[in-house]
Every structure is written in C-alpha cells, then in structure tokens.
Design an enzyme around this catalytic site. Structure first.
Site, PDB file in Angstrom:
ATOM      1  N   GLN A   1     -35.135  12.699  18.586  1.00  0.00           N
ATOM      2  CA  GLN A   1     -35.033  11.717  17.499  1.00  0.00           C
ATOM      3  C   GLN A   1     -35.755  10.430  17.842  1.00  0.00           C
ATOM      4  O   GLN A   1     -36.119  10.188  18.991  1.00  0.00           O
ATOM      5  CB  GLN A   1     -33.548  11.426  17.246  1.00  0.00           C
ATOM      6  CG  GLN A   1     -32.795  11.032  18.506  1.00  0.00           C
ATOM      7  CD  GLN A   1     -31.309  11.379  18.474  1.00  0.00           C
ATOM      8  OE1 GLN A   1     -30.786  11.813  17.456  1.00  0.00           O
ATOM      9  NE2 GLN A   1     -30.621  11.177  19.584  1.00  0.00           N
TER      10      GLN A   1
ATOM     11  N   ASP B   1     -24.251   5.145  23.100  1.00  0.00           N
ATOM     12  CA  ASP B   1     -24.281   3.696  23.356  1.00  0.00           C
ATOM     13  C   ASP B   1     -23.200   3.269  24.350  1.00  0.00           C
ATOM     14  O   ASP B   1     -23.239   2.162  24.876  1.00  0.00           O
ATOM     15  CB  ASP B   1     -24.117   2.922  22.038  1.00  0.00           C
ATOM     16  CG  ASP B   1     -22.932   3.425  21.231  1.00  0.00           C
ATOM     17  OD1 ASP B   1     -21.794   3.101  21.602  1.00  0.00           O
ATOM     18  OD2 ASP B   1     -23.135   4.157  20.249  1.00  0.00           O
TER      19      ASP B   1
ATOM     20  N   ASP C   1     -26.598  19.720  25.239  1.00  0.00           N
ATOM     21  CA  ASP C   1     -26.315  19.933  23.820  1.00  0.00           C
ATOM     22  C   ASP C   1     -24.819  20.244  23.667  1.00  0.00           C
ATOM     23  O   ASP C   1     -24.287  21.126  24.352  1.00  0.00           O
ATOM     24  CB  ASP C   1     -27.169  21.123  23.362  1.00  0.00           C
ATOM     25  CG  ASP C   1     -26.992  21.449  21.897  1.00  0.00           C
ATOM     26  OD1 ASP C   1     -26.091  20.885  21.260  1.00  0.00           O
ATOM     27  OD2 ASP C   1     -27.770  22.274  21.405  1.00  0.00           O
TER      28      ASP C   1
ATOM     29  N   ASP D   1     -18.012  11.486  18.485  1.00  0.00           N
ATOM     30  CA  ASP D   1     -18.698  10.258  18.078  1.00  0.00           C
ATOM     31  C   ASP D   1     -20.126  10.616  17.682  1.00  0.00           C
ATOM     32  O   ASP D   1     -21.084  10.259  18.372  1.00  0.00           O
ATOM     33  CB  ASP D   1     -18.668   9.252  19.240  1.00  0.00           C
ATOM     34  CG  ASP D   1     -19.257   7.919  18.846  1.00  0.00           C
ATOM     35  OD1 ASP D   1     -19.605   7.738  17.666  1.00  0.00           O
ATOM     36  OD2 ASP D   1     -19.376   7.047  19.728  1.00  0.00           O
ATOM     37  N   GLY D   2     -20.234  11.339  16.573  1.00  0.00           N
ATOM     38  CA  GLY D   2     -21.549  11.818  16.158  1.00  0.00           C
ATOM     39  C   GLY D   2     -22.251  10.863  15.212  1.00  0.00           C
ATOM     40  O   GLY D   2     -21.746   9.797  14.867  1.00  0.00           O
TER      41      GLY D   2
ATOM     42  N   ASP E   1     -24.620  10.641  11.415  1.00  0.00           N
ATOM     43  CA  ASP E   1     -24.453  11.235  10.091  1.00  0.00           C
ATOM     44  C   ASP E   1     -24.827  12.723  10.193  1.00  0.00           C
ATOM     45  O   ASP E   1     -25.541  13.119  11.124  1.00  0.00           O
ATOM     46  CB  ASP E   1     -25.384  10.544   9.075  1.00  0.00           C
ATOM     47  CG  ASP E   1     -24.942   9.111   8.780  1.00  0.00           C
ATOM     48  OD1 ASP E   1     -23.753   8.806   8.977  1.00  0.00           O
ATOM     49  OD2 ASP E   1     -25.781   8.311   8.352  1.00  0.00           O
TER      50      ASP E   1
ATOM     51  N   PRO F   1     -30.121  16.313  14.716  1.00  0.00           N
ATOM     52  CA  PRO F   1     -29.384  17.073  15.727  1.00  0.00           C
ATOM     53  C   PRO F   1     -27.868  16.930  15.595  1.00  0.00           C
ATOM     54  O   PRO F   1     -27.117  17.762  16.084  1.00  0.00           O
ATOM     55  CB  PRO F   1     -29.878  16.493  17.060  1.00  0.00           C
ATOM     56  CG  PRO F   1     -30.633  15.269  16.748  1.00  0.00           C
ATOM     57  CD  PRO F   1     -31.014  15.292  15.299  1.00  0.00           C
TER      58      PRO F   1
HETATM   59  N1  SPD Z   1     -23.855   6.014   9.320  1.00  0.00           N
HETATM   60  C1  SPD Z   1     -23.875   6.015  10.732  1.00  0.00           C
HETATM   61  C2  SPD Z   1     -22.698   6.689  11.340  1.00  0.00           C
HETATM   62  C3  SPD Z   1     -22.781   6.674  12.814  1.00  0.00           C
HETATM   63  C4  SPD Z   1     -21.506   7.058  13.467  1.00  0.00           C
HETATM   64  N2  SPD Z   1     -21.609   7.064  14.905  1.00  0.00           N
HETATM   65  C5  SPD Z   1     -22.020   5.859  15.495  1.00  0.00           C
HETATM   66  C6  SPD Z   1     -22.074   5.932  16.974  1.00  0.00           C
HETATM   67  C7  SPD Z   1     -21.525   4.724  17.611  1.00  0.00           C
HETATM   68  N3  SPD Z   1     -21.093   4.976  18.939  1.00  0.00           N
END
Ligand code: SPD
Length: 279
Positions: free
Chosen positions: A31, A86, A137, A156-157, A159, A163
């Site tokens: 990405q 992050d 992965d 903690d994905g 949208d 991926p």
């Molecule tokens: N619309 C963005 C949603 C992102 C959700 N995850 C954010 C990761 C922060 N650790």
C-alpha cells in the site's frame, strides 16, 4: 490558502485537512503510506489515501478499541493485536499490568518503520519486553495458530478495502475465535454506523453467527469524518457492562478519554442503530 489533503468516502463526501508539509510518502509491497503534518490534527498517518490516525485524536480510537475488552475479559494475560501498525493499540494494551504477553501481527513493516520515525508519541511501547511484534499476513497467522491461545484478540484494521478487506470476512473472524480461550473476548473496529451502515450491519451479522454475545459500541473519532465510529465487543461468556474495577483503576488516571462512566455510556445505542440491527 495553503495545501489541503482530502480523503474521499465512496465518491460522496470529502474530509480535508490543511497540510503544513508531507513528512513521508512511500509505497510498500502492499500500500501507499504517507505521513503529513497538519494544522488542525498534528501529524497524520494515511494509507492508500485513507486517514488512519492523528496525533490530535488517536486516543479516542485506541483507548476505545482496547479498554472495554481489557477491563471485562476474565483473564488478560495473553493478548493478540492484529493490525495497528502505528502502535497506538499495543500502547494501550501494555498499560495494563495484568498483560503478560502481547503478540502484534502487522502485514506491512513500512507502516511500523514510518510510525516509529514520525509518530513517536503514538507508539510509545515498542520497547516493552512483553511485546512480540511479527510482520506476517494476519490470514496466514490465524490459519496456522493454535487453538485457545489468547485471552483477548483486538482487530485494528483499516477500512474493508485493499489488504485490510479480508479482516472483515466471516472465515477470518472464525479463525480469531478459534484462537480465543473459552471465556476470551474479541474487540474490533467495525466502521461507522452512519456513513458505512451496510458494512457495520453486515459485520454485526457475521459476528452474531459466531459469538453469543455481540455488542457494538460507539464514539466519536473526528479524523474519520463520519460523526460516529463503532467498535464491537464479542464473547461467548460474560457481558461488556461488568468491568473489573481494579483493571479500570490501573488505567483511568493515565487515559485521556476512557473512564468508568464512559465505559457504560459507550454501549448505549441510538435507536437508528438498534433498529438497523433489529435488537
Ligand atoms: N476510516 C479509517 C479506519 C481506520 C481504522 N484503523 C485505524 C488504525 C489506527 N491504529
């Protein structure tokens, strides 16, 4: 006027941030990763054009993903975090003294490298000896993992595009459940019940097929520009409104948003949500 960075949602809505400068822009195997410095939100991590987290409001997202699960699960010795490159989610997890081991699975090493360099105030727990960070992965990791390995799983994905889309599949949730102990708790970010109602409702239905207790909860994350964001608490035992007080006491003073009253309030759903979910 200066430079504006805009995220577009579904070709319908745009959220713009006044940018001071681009600090990093690069492409990984997965990405496009960017960090910009903004006037209103401080430094912002952007993946494939989508705002991920900002210095200004990251606590509203990370505290809400972590603490409802970590204050209610019967045991929190072993925690798995999937995504969250992050470092904000593992920072919150590792504030709990009862956590003995936290495995974090991130597909993209570049996100972690860039976050360590440009967002050091968000990922403050990278050197915690309880953290086991692996670049793999999540689908592969989950399919190869042992049963009953974790007390808490946090997703903690991004949208559900790129991926990160597979992290919204029912089969993936099933794999996560398999890794949980019998009384384990899973919590995940589950998109906006306003602008992304369809994904939100579908996600709830997928989870309800797998867990007997599925409780969405809501809060604001201004960076996501959708008014209200959602997370979902899932388990086969227990319920989310009975937090363990000693666990709350251990983290409330150091939290910017999370506290005992907010914990209860998060789970109060507006009627448009209960109706959409036929609760
Ligand atoms: N619309 C963005 C949603 C992102 C959700 N995850 C954010 C990761 C922060 N650790």
């Amino acid at each position: 006027m200066g430079l504006w960075y805009e995220e577009t949602f579904g070709d319908q809505v745009r959220l713009g941030l006044r940018a001071k400068e681009t600090l990093f822009s690069g492409q990984s195997a997965y990405q496009k990763v960017e960090v910009i410095d903004t006037v209103g939100f401080g430094r912002v991590l952007i993946i494939d054009g989508v705002f991920m987290t900002s210095e200004y409001d990251e606590f509203l997202y990370h505290e809400m993903l972590a603490h409802p699960a970590l204050t209610t699960a019967p045991s929190i010795e072993r925690v798995l975090v999937i995504g969250g490159g992050d470092g904000g989610t593992v920072r919150e997890v590792l504030r709990h003294p009862d956590v003995k081991h936290c495995t974090m699975i991130e597909i993209d090493e570049l996100v972690v490298e860039v976050s360590k360099r440009y967002l050091p105030g968000i990922g403050t727990a990278w050197d915690d000896p309880r953290l086991d960070l692996r670049f793999i992965d999540a689908i592969e990791y989950v399919s190869e993992s042992e049963d009953d390995e974790f007390d808490v799983v946090l997703l903690d994905g991004t949208d559900p595009v790129g991926p990160g889309a597979m992290l919204f599949d029912e089969s993936f949730y099933r794999g996560c459940k398999r890794m949980l102990t019998e009384s384990g708790v899973m919590a995940l970010q589950s998109q906006s019940p306003l602008l992304m109602m369809e994904v939100f409702v579908e996600t709830q239905h997928k989870l309800r097929k797998l867990f007997s207790e599925v409780h969405p909860y809501l809060g604001p994350v201004p960076l996501y520009g959708t008014g209200t964001w959602s997370w979902t608490w899932c388990s086969d035992t227990g319920e989310p409104l009975r937090p363990i007080q000693e666990r709350q006491d251990a983290i409330v003073a150091g939290s910017k948003a999370y506290n005992a009253d907010l914990h209860q309030a998060l789970f109060a759903l507006p009627s448009y949500v209960t109706r959409a979910l036929k609760l």
